[in-house]
Scaffold this motif. Structure first.
Motif, mmCIF file in Angstrom:
data_model
loop_
_atom_site.group_PDB
_atom_site.id
_atom_site.type_symbol
_atom_site.label_atom_id
_atom_site.label_comp_id
_atom_site.label_asym_id
_atom_site.label_seq_id
_atom_site.Cartn_x
_atom_site.Cartn_y
_atom_site.Cartn_z
ATOM 1 N N ILE A 47 0.972 -1.276 -0.028
ATOM 2 C CA ILE A 47 0.025 0.135 -0.002
ATOM 3 C C ILE A 47 0.925 1.381 0.012
ATOM 4 O O ILE A 47 0.555 2.186 -0.766
ATOM 5 N N PHE A 48 1.866 1.155 0.903
ATOM 6 C CA PHE A 48 2.858 2.499 0.898
ATOM 7 C C PHE A 48 3.575 2.712 -0.368
ATOM 8 O O PHE A 48 3.499 3.785 -1.112
ATOM 9 N N THR A 49 3.878 1.577 -1.156
ATOM 10 C CA THR A 49 4.749 1.757 -2.413
ATOM 11 C C THR A 49 3.501 2.127 -3.309
ATOM 12 O O THR A 49 3.944 3.188 -4.268
ATOM 13 N N VAL A 50 2.434 1.567 -3.270
ATOM 14 C CA VAL A 50 1.462 2.076 -4.583
ATOM 15 C C VAL A 50 1.056 3.720 -4.311
ATOM 16 O O VAL A 50 0.982 4.601 -5.102
ATOM 17 N N VAL A 51 0.820 4.000 -2.987
ATOM 18 C CA VAL A 51 0.599 5.610 -2.607
ATOM 19 C C VAL A 51 1.896 6.361 -3.158
ATOM 20 O O VAL A 51 1.739 7.519 -3.587
ATOM 21 N N PHE A 52 2.854 5.881 -2.763
ATOM 22 C CA PHE A 52 4.360 6.592 -3.051
ATOM 23 C C PHE A 52 4.464 6.793 -4.705
ATOM 24 O O PHE A 52 4.520 8.025 -5.118
ATOM 25 N N VAL A 54 2.059 6.831 -7.110
ATOM 26 C CA VAL A 54 0.873 7.435 -7.468
ATOM 27 C C VAL A 54 1.126 9.084 -6.949
ATOM 28 O O VAL A 54 1.052 10.196 -7.640
ATOM 29 N N THR A 55 1.848 9.379 -5.747
ATOM 30 C CA THR A 55 2.154 10.811 -5.296
ATOM 31 C C THR A 55 3.454 11.406 -6.216
ATOM 32 O O THR A 55 3.115 12.449 -6.704
ATOM 33 N N VAL A 56 4.363 10.539 -6.447
ATOM 34 C CA VAL A 56 5.493 10.928 -7.327
ATOM 35 C C VAL A 56 4.837 11.254 -8.810
ATOM 36 O O VAL A 56 5.164 12.265 -9.439
ATOM 37 N N LEU A 57 4.008 10.262 -9.309
ATOM 38 C CA LEU A 57 3.534 10.655 -10.770
ATOM 39 C C LEU A 57 2.467 11.975 -10.913
ATOM 40 O O LEU A 57 2.574 12.647 -11.789
ATOM 41 N N THR A 58 1.989 12.045 -9.780
ATOM 42 C CA THR A 58 1.003 13.297 -9.636
ATOM 43 C C THR A 58 1.811 14.590 -9.559
ATOM 44 O O THR A 58 1.514 15.422 -10.227
ATOM 45 N N VAL A 59 2.726 14.564 -8.712
ATOM 46 C CA VAL A 59 3.659 15.628 -8.551
ATOM 47 C C VAL A 59 4.402 15.855 -9.997
ATOM 48 O O VAL A 59 4.519 17.154 -10.345
ATOM 49 N N VAL A 60 5.124 14.735 -10.526
ATOM 50 C CA VAL A 60 5.635 15.120 -12.021
ATOM 51 C C VAL A 60 4.542 15.485 -13.019
ATOM 52 O O VAL A 60 5.084 16.581 -13.641
ATOM 53 N N ASN A 61 3.406 15.060 -13.273
ATOM 54 C CA ASN A 61 2.422 15.769 -14.141
ATOM 55 C C ASN A 61 1.954 16.996 -13.915
ATOM 56 O O ASN A 61 1.849 17.800 -14.525
ATOM 57 N N LEU A 62 2.040 17.547 -12.538
ATOM 58 C CA LEU A 62 1.848 18.797 -12.148
ATOM 59 C C LEU A 62 3.023 19.747 -12.412
ATOM 60 O O LEU A 62 2.724 20.859 -13.109
ATOM 61 N N VAL A 63 4.115 19.198 -12.292
ATOM 62 C CA VAL A 63 5.271 19.964 -12.733
ATOM 63 C C VAL A 63 5.491 20.222 -14.142
ATOM 64 O O VAL A 63 5.623 21.402 -14.944
ATOM 65 N N VAL A 64 5.039 19.219 -14.950
ATOM 66 C CA VAL A 64 5.517 19.130 -16.516
ATOM 67 C C VAL A 64 4.156 20.116 -16.964
ATOM 68 O O VAL A 64 4.399 20.491 -18.037
ATOM 69 N N ALA A 65 2.927 19.840 -16.475
ATOM 70 C CA ALA A 65 1.906 20.561 -17.281
ATOM 71 C C ALA A 65 1.865 22.165 -17.287
ATOM 72 O O ALA A 65 2.707 22.930 -16.493
#
Length: 65
Positions: A47-52, A54-65
């Protein structure tokens, strides 16, 4: 005791986070092995790995957008 986490859940959460960041003491690791249920620690790690991720992907997508 409404609003407080059960002690086992708190211990599993704390151990999972400490292990993920590499700061868990040898004493706590041995205590987890002796007293804990491996299945709960594996589930918490997944669960921690999945949340981690998803969090990293979300941050990267926000930065790139």
């Amino acid at each position: 005791m409404r609003g407080t986490m059960p002690s086992k859940f708190k211990q599993i959460l704390q151990s999972t986070l400490a292990a993920a960041f590499g700061v868990q003491s040898q004493r706590n690791r041995e205590k987890d092995i002796e007293e804990g249920n491996a299945g709960w620690f594996i589930l918490a790690g997944i669960i921690f790995t999945v949340v981690f991720i998803v969090t990293v992907l979300t941050v990267v997508n926000l930065v790139v957008a």
